[in-house]
Design a protein around this motif. Structure first.
Motif, PDB file in Angstrom:
ATOM      1  N   GLY A 258     -40.772 -42.416 -11.676  1.00  0.00           N
ATOM      2  CA  GLY A 258     -41.547 -43.415 -12.422  1.00  0.00           C
ATOM      3  C   GLY A 258     -43.055 -43.343 -12.258  1.00  0.00           C
ATOM      4  O   GLY A 258     -43.693 -42.352 -12.609  1.00  0.00           O
ATOM      5  N   PRO A 359     -45.518 -40.396 -23.045  1.00  0.00           N
ATOM      6  CA  PRO A 359     -44.496 -40.228 -22.002  1.00  0.00           C
ATOM      7  C   PRO A 359     -43.601 -39.016 -22.236  1.00  0.00           C
ATOM      8  O   PRO A 359     -43.439 -38.543 -23.361  1.00  0.00           O
ATOM      9  CB  PRO A 359     -43.667 -41.509 -22.131  1.00  0.00           C
ATOM     10  CG  PRO A 359     -43.786 -41.896 -23.570  1.00  0.00           C
ATOM     11  CD  PRO A 359     -45.128 -41.399 -24.048  1.00  0.00           C
ATOM     12  N   HIS A 361     -39.712 -38.764 -21.144  1.00  0.00           N
ATOM     13  CA  HIS A 361     -38.635 -39.473 -20.453  1.00  0.00           C
ATOM     14  C   HIS A 361     -37.319 -38.831 -20.815  1.00  0.00           C
ATOM     15  O   HIS A 361     -37.194 -38.173 -21.843  1.00  0.00           O
ATOM     16  CB  HIS A 361     -38.651 -40.965 -20.797  1.00  0.00           C
ATOM     17  CG  HIS A 361     -38.464 -41.280 -22.255  1.00  0.00           C
ATOM     18  ND1 HIS A 361     -37.241 -41.574 -22.794  1.00  0.00           N
ATOM     19  CD2 HIS A 361     -39.346 -41.323 -23.281  1.00  0.00           C
ATOM     20  CE1 HIS A 361     -37.375 -41.802 -24.087  1.00  0.00           C
ATOM     21  NE2 HIS A 361     -38.650 -41.643 -24.416  1.00  0.00           N
ATOM     22  N   CYS A 362     -36.345 -39.027 -19.940  1.00  0.00           N
ATOM     23  CA  CYS A 362     -35.024 -38.447 -20.186  1.00  0.00           C
ATOM     24  C   CYS A 362     -34.234 -39.390 -21.080  1.00  0.00           C
ATOM     25  O   CYS A 362     -34.311 -40.605 -20.929  1.00  0.00           O
ATOM     26  CB  CYS A 362     -34.321 -38.230 -18.847  1.00  0.00           C
ATOM     27  SG  CYS A 362     -32.609 -37.723 -19.040  1.00  0.00           S
ATOM     28  N   GLN A 368     -33.401 -43.493 -16.206  1.00  0.00           N
ATOM     29  CA  GLN A 368     -34.715 -44.138 -16.307  1.00  0.00           C
ATOM     30  C   GLN A 368     -34.897 -45.256 -15.283  1.00  0.00           C
ATOM     31  O   GLN A 368     -35.909 -45.938 -15.238  1.00  0.00           O
ATOM     32  CB  GLN A 368     -34.912 -44.688 -17.735  1.00  0.00           C
ATOM     33  CG  GLN A 368     -34.909 -43.601 -18.796  1.00  0.00           C
ATOM     34  CD  GLN A 368     -35.921 -42.510 -18.476  1.00  0.00           C
ATOM     35  OE1 GLN A 368     -37.113 -42.700 -18.659  1.00  0.00           O
ATOM     36  NE2 GLN A 368     -35.458 -41.379 -17.967  1.00  0.00           N
ATOM     37  N   TYR A 375     -36.607 -50.479 -13.823  1.00  0.00           N
ATOM     38  CA  TYR A 375     -36.985 -49.683 -14.998  1.00  0.00           C
ATOM     39  C   TYR A 375     -38.488 -49.797 -15.230  1.00  0.00           C
ATOM     40  O   TYR A 375     -39.030 -50.884 -15.081  1.00  0.00           O
ATOM     41  CB  TYR A 375     -36.202 -50.221 -16.201  1.00  0.00           C
ATOM     42  CG  TYR A 375     -36.503 -49.556 -17.516  1.00  0.00           C
ATOM     43  CD1 TYR A 375     -35.720 -48.501 -17.983  1.00  0.00           C
ATOM     44  CD2 TYR A 375     -37.566 -49.998 -18.294  1.00  0.00           C
ATOM     45  CE1 TYR A 375     -35.998 -47.902 -19.189  1.00  0.00           C
ATOM     46  CE2 TYR A 375     -37.859 -49.385 -19.496  1.00  0.00           C
ATOM     47  CZ  TYR A 375     -37.060 -48.346 -19.942  1.00  0.00           C
ATOM     48  OH  TYR A 375     -37.332 -47.736 -21.132  1.00  0.00           O
ATOM     49  N   PRO A 376     -39.186 -48.755 -15.579  1.00  0.00           N
ATOM     50  CA  PRO A 376     -38.779 -47.366 -15.807  1.00  0.00           C
ATOM     51  C   PRO A 376     -39.140 -46.502 -14.592  1.00  0.00           C
ATOM     52  O   PRO A 376     -40.069 -45.715 -14.667  1.00  0.00           O
ATOM     53  CB  PRO A 376     -39.617 -46.980 -17.020  1.00  0.00           C
ATOM     54  CG  PRO A 376     -40.917 -47.755 -16.814  1.00  0.00           C
ATOM     55  CD  PRO A 376     -40.592 -48.955 -15.947  1.00  0.00           C
ATOM     56  N   VAL A 380     -39.170 -39.914 -15.376  1.00  0.00           N
ATOM     57  CA  VAL A 380     -40.135 -40.143 -16.444  1.00  0.00           C
ATOM     58  C   VAL A 380     -41.499 -39.712 -15.910  1.00  0.00           C
ATOM     59  O   VAL A 380     -41.756 -39.778 -14.711  1.00  0.00           O
ATOM     60  CB  VAL A 380     -40.116 -41.634 -16.866  1.00  0.00           C
ATOM     61  CG1 VAL A 380     -40.355 -42.562 -15.689  1.00  0.00           C
ATOM     62  CG2 VAL A 380     -41.116 -41.941 -17.958  1.00  0.00           C
ATOM     63  N   THR A 381     -42.342 -39.209 -16.790  1.00  0.00           N
ATOM     64  CA  THR A 381     -43.727 -38.942 -16.399  1.00  0.00           C
ATOM     65  C   THR A 381     -44.603 -39.094 -17.640  1.00  0.00           C
ATOM     66  O   THR A 381     -44.126 -39.507 -18.698  1.00  0.00           O
ATOM     67  CB  THR A 381     -43.895 -37.564 -15.730  1.00  0.00           C
ATOM     68  OG1 THR A 381     -45.223 -37.443 -15.226  1.00  0.00           O
ATOM     69  CG2 THR A 381     -43.610 -36.413 -16.687  1.00  0.00           C
TER      70      THR A 381
END
Ligand SMILES: [Cu+2]
Length: 392
Positions: A258, A359, A361-362, A368, A375-376, A380-381
């Motif tokens: 995150g 972002p 994100h998966c 996440q 969350y999140p 994620v980056t």
């Protein structure tokens, strides 16, 4: 002299939480390259037991690789070599358990059952091989599979080409692969990067050619703290028990979650429009991930085969999402083109709102979160466009 190292993640909160920890070790993954380009690449690695602090402050016991004399990290240090190099890795096991070592997709024999060393300095094992096809590879502890790997013993070996130019003798268009065996479309993509016009028409990728070193490594993993603690307490889980009982609560990218991954410079791609970047994406864990990027689409350039070796793709197209099952390695190109939903005019105004932050994100939604719902704070980056078109 076996001891546990403490791995502290969480640069965002570091200022307020780390001041009083005497054994603090940085968790940043180092990039080890063999600077003397003499055809040899020598590395000295150690396997250690670590306590890893996660994003919510909880601590789990894991294993980690460390360059000898330097802090350990999960994933392990990036090993960077050139095609044809004689690579030598001296490995010592300073963990309390026995371990192994192998590089998937390279011709080397796997090390298995390396016992903890007895501190006399003599009990190292040497791995030696000639670096093969340029691309991205996993090195792992393959013992007790998949347990030791998922518990932290994984990292990237990067093989760079010895003459990596998509445009042959002109040498203006570097590429990270071997041009002699790269499919034409792969070379054409790298040749197109930085072209303002093609056949008199505005080109797709104005700006700069790809530059060697303009790359990011993203290694995904998942952590089940319950299993980590059981194994550290001496539970000898079989592979099937581990697989059956694996319920990850943390989903990491380069060991971070995150906020921490979004603020990590080595993880968050940055650059101007027209500065294409290579992303070497790898999944060390057991969950299937589906990374997805806002702002640009990516081109999947390589995909690892069943042995972990890169297969250069001969049909390139743009992906919004790319599939990453366990142990998959895919190199993708983030072209850093101007996002198509931005009108050209405001970009020329003085008050442009750079950086533009997007972002990654998966799309596997549970990834996440962290600790069962925060969350999140999972896989994620960010990636940032720092400014308008850069020219080469
Ligand atoms: Cu999205």
């Amino acid at each position: 002299m076996l001891r546990r190292h403490f791995l502290k993640y969480g640069s965002v909160f570091a200022a307020v939480t780390t001041a009083s920890l005497p054994s603090l070790l940085t968790a940043k993954t180092t990039d080890l390259s063999d600077a003397a380009s003499d055809g040899d690449a020598d590395f000295d690695l150690e396997i250690v037991d670590v306590d890893v602090e996660l994003i919510d402050g909880s601590v789990v016991p894991m294993y980690a690789f460390a360059p000898v004399g330097q802090p350990p990290s999960i994933p392990g240090p990036i090993l960077r070599v050139k095609q044809g190099d004689v690579v030598r890795i001296d490995l010592r096991n300073s963990s309390t358990r026995s371990h192994g070592f192998q590089i998937l997709g390279q011709s080397m024999s796997a090390v298995t059952g390396l016992a903890p060393h007895d501190d006399d300095g003599e009990d190292k094992v040497r791995i030696e091989f000639v670096a093969g096809l340029p691309g991205t590879y996993f090195y792992i502890d393959g013992d007790n599979a998949p347990i030791n790997r998922v518990l932290g013993l994984h990292g990237a070996l990067i093989v760079e080409p010895s003459n990596g130019y998509a445009d042959g003798k002109t040498r203006k268009k570097p590429m990270p692969y071997a041009p002699t065996v790269a499919p034409a479309c792969l070379k054409d993509l790298f040749k197109a990067l930085g072209e303002k016009t093609i056949n008199g028409l505005p080109a797709r990728f104005p700006g700069k050619a790809w530059e060697p070193g303009r790359e990011y490594v993203w290694i995904f993993n998942q952590i089940d703290p319950v299993l980590c603690r059981r194994i550290a307490a001496g539970d000898n889980l079989s592979a099937s028990e581990f697989l059956e009982e694996f319920h990850p609560r943390y989903f990491t990218i380069n060991g971070l979650c995150g906020l921490d991954s979004a603020h990590d410079k080595a993880t968050c791609p940055t650059g101007h429009v027209g500065e294409p970047a290579l992303l070497r994406t790898m999944n060390a864990g057991l969950a299937t991930h589906s990374p997805h990027i806002h702002g640009n689409h990516v081109f999947v350039l390589t995909q690892s085969d069943a042995y972990g070796a890169p297969v250069y793709q001969d049909n390139l197209f743009e992906h919004d999402v790319w599939l990453m099952p366990p142990m998959m390695i895919k190199d993708v190109l983030l072209p850093f083109t101007m996002p198509p939903d931005l009108p050209p005019a405001p970009w020329k105004m003085a008050q442009e709102k750079y950086p533009l932050r997007y972002p990654m994100h998966c799309h596997n939604e549970i990834s996440q979160t962290s600790a069962g719902g925060s969350y999140p704070m999972g896989l994620v980056t960010d990636w940032h466009i720092d400014g308008p078109l850069a020219t080469g």
